[in-house]
Write an enzyme that holds these catalytic residues in place. Structure first.
Site, PDB file in Angstrom:
ATOM      1  N   HIS A 195       0.831  -1.255   0.098  1.00  0.00           N
ATOM      2  CA  HIS A 195       0.024   0.002   0.081  1.00  0.00           C
ATOM      3  C   HIS A 195       0.849   1.320   0.039  1.00  0.00           C
ATOM      4  CE1 HIS A 195       1.132  -0.267   4.126  1.00  0.00           C
ATOM      5  NE2 HIS A 195       0.721   0.965   4.479  1.00  0.00           N
TER       6      HIS A 195
HETATM    7  C1  UD1 Z   1      -2.114   5.375   6.351  1.00  0.00           C
HETATM    8  C2  UD1 Z   1      -0.604   5.740   6.939  1.00  0.00           C
HETATM    9  C3  UD1 Z   1       0.466   4.703   6.891  1.00  0.00           C
HETATM   10  C4  UD1 Z   1       0.111   3.282   7.067  1.00  0.00           C
HETATM   11  C5  UD1 Z   1      -1.374   2.995   6.526  1.00  0.00           C
HETATM   12  C6  UD1 Z   1      -1.768   1.647   6.994  1.00  0.00           C
HETATM   13  C7  UD1 Z   1      -0.064   7.978   6.768  1.00  0.00           C
HETATM   14  C8  UD1 Z   1       0.768   9.288   6.359  1.00  0.00           C
HETATM   15  N1  UD1 Z   1      -0.051   6.891   6.159  1.00  0.00           N
HETATM   16  O1  UD1 Z   1      -1.512   4.925   4.739  1.00  0.00           O
HETATM   17  O2  UD1 Z   1       1.744   5.053   7.345  1.00  0.00           O
HETATM   18  O3  UD1 Z   1       0.940   2.316   6.828  1.00  0.00           O
HETATM   19  O4  UD1 Z   1      -2.273   4.000   6.850  1.00  0.00           O
HETATM   20  O5  UD1 Z   1      -3.104   1.456   6.384  1.00  0.00           O
HETATM   21  O6  UD1 Z   1      -0.741   8.328   7.888  1.00  0.00           O
HETATM   22  N2  UD1 Z   1      -9.369   4.854   2.450  1.00  0.00           N
HETATM   23  C9  UD1 Z   1     -10.482   4.177   2.515  1.00  0.00           C
HETATM   24  N3  UD1 Z   1     -10.949   3.763   3.618  1.00  0.00           N
HETATM   25  C10 UD1 Z   1     -10.367   4.118   4.693  1.00  0.00           C
HETATM   26  C11 UD1 Z   1      -9.050   4.903   4.791  1.00  0.00           C
HETATM   27  C12 UD1 Z   1      -8.423   4.946   3.584  1.00  0.00           C
HETATM   28  O7  UD1 Z   1     -10.984   3.969   1.281  1.00  0.00           O
HETATM   29  O8  UD1 Z   1     -10.792   3.593   5.999  1.00  0.00           O
HETATM   30  C13 UD1 Z   1      -8.605   5.240   1.029  1.00  0.00           C
HETATM   31  C14 UD1 Z   1      -8.942   6.697   0.824  1.00  0.00           C
HETATM   32  O9  UD1 Z   1      -9.037   6.696  -0.564  1.00  0.00           O
HETATM   33  C15 UD1 Z   1      -7.607   7.432   1.302  1.00  0.00           C
HETATM   34  C16 UD1 Z   1      -6.445   6.270   0.676  1.00  0.00           C
HETATM   35  O10 UD1 Z   1      -7.228   4.941   1.210  1.00  0.00           O
HETATM   36  O11 UD1 Z   1      -7.504   8.725   0.400  1.00  0.00           O
HETATM   37  C17 UD1 Z   1      -5.279   6.486   1.545  1.00  0.00           C
HETATM   38  O12 UD1 Z   1      -5.518   6.479   2.995  1.00  0.00           O
HETATM   39  P1  UD1 Z   1      -4.564   7.429   4.022  1.00  0.00           P
HETATM   40  O13 UD1 Z   1      -5.012   7.365   5.454  1.00  0.00           O
HETATM   41  O14 UD1 Z   1      -4.416   8.736   3.421  1.00  0.00           O
HETATM   42  O15 UD1 Z   1      -3.223   6.686   3.755  1.00  0.00           O
HETATM   43  P2  UD1 Z   1      -2.936   4.997   3.776  1.00  0.00           P
HETATM   44  O16 UD1 Z   1      -2.339   4.776   2.492  1.00  0.00           O
HETATM   45  O17 UD1 Z   1      -4.067   4.232   4.267  1.00  0.00           O
END
Ligand code: UD1
Length: 379
Positions: free
Chosen positions: A225
């Site tokens: 991811h």
């Molecule tokens: C975040 C953390 C990363 C961790 C990861 C675990 C930061 C900078 N990154 O990355 O360190 O390893 O979580 O999963 O804090 N989304 C959903 N549902 C959710 C959450 C997210 O669909 O419940 C999607 C959204 O489109 C979002 C994307 O995933 O834009 C990324 O989510 P985000 O929390 O920004 O970063 P992660 O890649 O999950």
């Protein structure tokens, strides 16, 4: 210990805000919440720790958040800031604005943050500016790679935290090199392993591999991811092509993070799943542990899985040029790889025994107790 957070029924009370935002945080706050409950049951009358669990809402899908509360027995959050997704600046700013109100209303004695996600960093900034003490669990880890958002979060959090609770000697050395006074550093061990140890029986009883129609030792468990692997079409396409090829000889199980799935859709990438290449929605904690323990090897870019495979001594290939968890390589079963060397590294790994490496010191399931002792010592 006296009078840290004020008097309460003749004893003392220490108000502790514990922050959880994104998936890997939940495994880290669970043992702290449980240790606080045990502490309160054992001190009988002298005083209490008054926890307030704050969920920032950085992760919000059932399979990215709620499932972990259920599986790990974490109490409902006292407050959910419901910030949701956004750019780094917008997400960090939303957590800050909402958490500031919480701090002003509740005035905690300590804010405890874990890991390295945006919520960790945002809450640390707020508390530090309000003069509230911050304890960082998993302090001192460094990848020395500032293209990773997590590295920036780690550096900022550790520069501001009052108490740096580290998992391993390399973390202590990093902090000392950055000029952190020794008195603020406490090595407490690996908090993630507390949750692993406490959940091992449940994870083993899942026999998750059976649901995927594979046998222990005869499949590869994949999670990817990180932006560096999944945010650029060519890189993501190349990795997925390698995985499809790999699935010709080894069944591949790939629970896909929403970031990865969303990017595949955006880039128009399609894979032939089914048969030996199983791409599924994110799975819960017990299923993930079960798959990690029984895989022939794990291919990942997750920090948590590097540690869990080291505990299980399951071979792990980490698809990253660096790791902030070097003991998983020097002592454990983790090896770094890159898209260019993936095939050669897989062949090499398959020559190795099914299990190798050793479990580092203080990865013993008792880190949360040491966290509380350190907090009380600094109270
Ligand atoms: C975040 C953390 C990363 C961790 C990861 C675990 C930061 C900078 N990154 O990355 O360190 O390893 O979580 O999963 O804090 N989304 C959903 N549902 C959710 C959450 C997210 O669909 O419940 C999607 C959204 O489109 C979002 C994307 O995933 O834009 C990324 O989510 P985000 O929390 O920004 O970063 P992660 O890649 O999950």
């Amino acid at each position: 210990m006296k009078g840290v957070g004020g008097e309460f029924g003749g004893g003392w009370v220490v108000r502790i805000s514990i922050i959880a935002g994104a998936r890997p945080n939940f495994m880290k706050v669970a043992p702290i919440m449980h240790a606080i409950r045990r502490w309160n049951e054992s001190v009988s009358g002298n005083g209490v720790l008054s926890p307030m669990l704050v969920h920032t809402g950085q992760h919000y899908d059932v399979m990215m958040s709620e499932v972990f509360f259920r599986e790990l027995g974490i109490p409902e959050p006292d407050i959910n800031l419901e910030v949701g997704s956004g750019s780094h600046a917008k997400q960090t700013a939303a957590v800050m604005a909402r958490f500031e109100d919480v701090c002003l209303e509740h005035r905690p004695d300590w804010v405890v943050v874990v890991g390295d996600v945006n919520s960790t960093n945002a809450c640390t900034l707020v508390a530090a500016k309000l003069g509230i003490r911050v304890a960082h669990v998993e302090a001192g880890l460094r990848s020395f790679d500032r293209t990773m958002p997590e590295e920036i979060n780690r550096v900022v959090t550790d520069a501001l935290a009052d108490l740096l609770l580290t998992p391993s000697p390399d973390a202590d050395a990093n902090l000392l090199r950055e000029g952190v006074p020794n008195a603020r550093i406490h090595r407490v061990g690996n908090i993630m392993i507390d949750t692993l140890v406490a959940n091992l029986d449940k994870a083993r009883s899942c026999r998750t591999y059976e649901r995927f129609g594979v046998e222990p030792g005869r499949y590869v468990y994949v999670t990817l991811h990180r932006p560096s692997n999944v945010d650029q079409p060519d890189i993501l396409r190349g990795i997925l092509t390698d995985l499809m090829d790999l699935s010709q000889s080894f069944p591949v199980i790939f629970p896909m993070h929403p970031r990865t799935r969303k990017n595949m859709e955006t880039f128009g990438i399609r894979v032939n799943t089914g048969g030996h290449f199983q791409v599924v929605d994110p799975i819960g904690y017990h299923d993930s542990l079960c798959l990690a323990e029984n895989a022939r090897f794990v291919l990942t870019d997750s920090g948590g899985l590097q540690e869990e495979t080291t505990y299980f001594r399951t071979p792990c290939l980490t698809l990253r040029p660096n790791t902030e968890r070097p003991v998983t390589v020097t002592e454990g079963s983790n090896r770094l790889t890159s898209p260019a060397t993936l095939w050669a590294d897989i062949k090499d790994l398959l020559q190795k025994p099914r299990r190798f490496g050793r479990v580092p010191d203080l990865w013993d399931g008792r880190t949360a107790e040491r966290v509380l002792n350190a907090l009380m010592h600094h109270g």
